[in-house]
Structure formats: structure tokens, C-alpha cells
Design an enzyme around this catalytic site. Structure first.
Site, short mmCIF file in Angstrom:
data_model
loop_
_atom_site.label_atom_id
_atom_site.label_comp_id
_atom_site.label_asym_id
_atom_site.label_seq_id
_atom_site.Cartn_x
_atom_site.Cartn_y
_atom_site.Cartn_z
N ASP A 173 -8.34 -6.94 1.01
CA ASP A 173 -8.74 -8.14 0.27
C ASP A 173 -7.64 -8.61 -0.68
OD1 ASP A 173 -10.28 -10.27 -0.61
OD2 ASP A 173 -11.52 -9.06 -1.95
N GLU A 184 -16.55 -3.38 5.90
CA GLU A 184 -15.53 -3.58 4.87
C GLU A 184 -14.10 -3.41 5.37
OE1 GLU A 184 -15.70 -4.66 1.84
OE2 GLU A 184 -17.84 -4.59 1.42
#
Length: 195
Positions: A84, A71
Site C-alpha cells: 500500500d 491483503e
């Protein structure tokens, strides 16, 4: 561990697209292992928190480390804890080492704790456990290891997007999320994150 053993989960590892982020020139389990190894130096500063949270939730610490690696590359890909970027929302979609989805149109979670805190790891691991349990309910005939892999995929894109074991990653980021995370977790398990 009560949620299955990561070392027994089948995996094909990272896709070519995922391994390309490190310009590896190869994919599969070997690529996942290499990316986990690349992140291991940064990961070491979180090891005690990872072990503590893993023990608390009955999740192998290696799996938590693997999600952190996938991640956020152990925090290396974050901007002040955020990741993100969503140009449509003009905001970040995810928070912390394990990238908890804070997008109101996605996971809708509220960021808890500092981006690298034990509180954050507890929140994210709790979300993972919830998804594993949902997959257990949805697919009671699957082995614990298959349910674990399904839960890993669901952590990335929600349990409603897991339709079969054969297609567990068909809707995940890179179409390899659970396979890549599993392979990274197997590397971390063999390299000091066995709990």
C-alpha cells in the site's frame, strides 16, 4: 469459535473491481473462491503459523488465511514485506502478510516481527479481535456472525466507519472487503484451514 462461525456469515463475495485484479470476468462468491484458490499454494507455507495463531486467539484459521489472501495475496503483492504505497507520504502504509496499518494518520501501529512471522500474525490477529470486540460493543443486538463480519470490515477501515449491517462495506476498500474476505474464508475453511 467464540467470535462466530465464518461458514454461517452471509456474503455476496468480491466486487467486479476486486475480481478484476485476476481478470476473472465475473464477481461474487465464485470470484472470491477462485482468488483464494489462486493464493492457496503460497498460503500453504504459512499454514502451521496460521493454525497456531488462530487457536491462540479463538479465530478460525480460515479467516486469517482469507485476510492474508485479500491483503497481500499470500505475500505475492508485497515489496520486502511492505504494501500500500502512499505517494503523498512517500512511504508504505502497511506491513506484512495481513497488512497492519503503520500509517501515522491511519492505524498508527508499529510493525512487529518479520513480514511473514508468527509475531506479525499475532499482532494482526490481535487487531482483528479488538475490532470484533468493538463491533460487539457497538452493535450488541447483532448475531455473532454479523458482529464477526462487522469486525472484518472494521479491520479494513476502522470501527467508526461501520454504521449498519446492510452498509457494512460502504466504506471499505472496493466496497466489498468483509464480503470478499468472508467468501475467501469459507473457501479456506472447506480446503484445509478449519483449525
Amino acid at each position: 469459535m467464540s467470535y462466530g462461525q465464518i461458514r454461517l456469515v452471509e456474503t455476496s463475495g468480491a466486487s467486479g473491481a476486486t475480481s478484476q485484479q485476476d481478470n476473472l470476468g465475473y464477481s461474487g462468491v465464485k470470484a472470491s473462491h477462485k482468488m483464494a484458490e489462486i493464493d492457496s499454494g503460497r498460503m500453504s507455507k504459512y499454514k502451521s503459523k496460521i493454525n497456531k495463531v488462530g487457536q491462540s486467539y479463538g479465530i478460525e484459521p480460515a479467516l486469517i488465511a482469507a485476510i492474508i489472501s485479500r491483503e497481500s495475496r499470500a505475500g505475492n503483492q508485497l515489496k520486502d514485506g511492505w504494501g500500500d504505497w502512499n505517494p503523498q507520504r512517500q512511504a508504505y502504509n502497511a506491513w506484512g502478510l495481513m497488512q497492519v496499518d503503520v500509517n501515522p494518520n491511519g492505524g498508527g501501529h508499529t510493525a512487529v516481527g518479520g513480514w511473514d512471522s508468527e509475531d506479525h500474525l499475532r499482532q494482526a490477529t490481535g487487531i482483528l479481535v479488538t475490532f470484533i470486540e468493538r463491533i460487539r460493543t457497538k452493535f450488541p443486538g447483532w448475531s455473532k456472525e454479523k458482529q464477526l463480519k462487522g469486525g472484518i470490515a472494521a479491520y479494513n477501515m476502522g470501527d467508526k466507519n461501520v454504521h449498519s449491517y446492510e452498509g457494512v462495506d460502504e466504506n471499505t476498500t472496493g466496497r466489498d472487503y468483509s464480503n470478499d474476505v468472508t467468501a475467501r474464508a469459507q473457501w479456506y475453511r472447506d480446503n484445509g484451514y478449519s483449525g
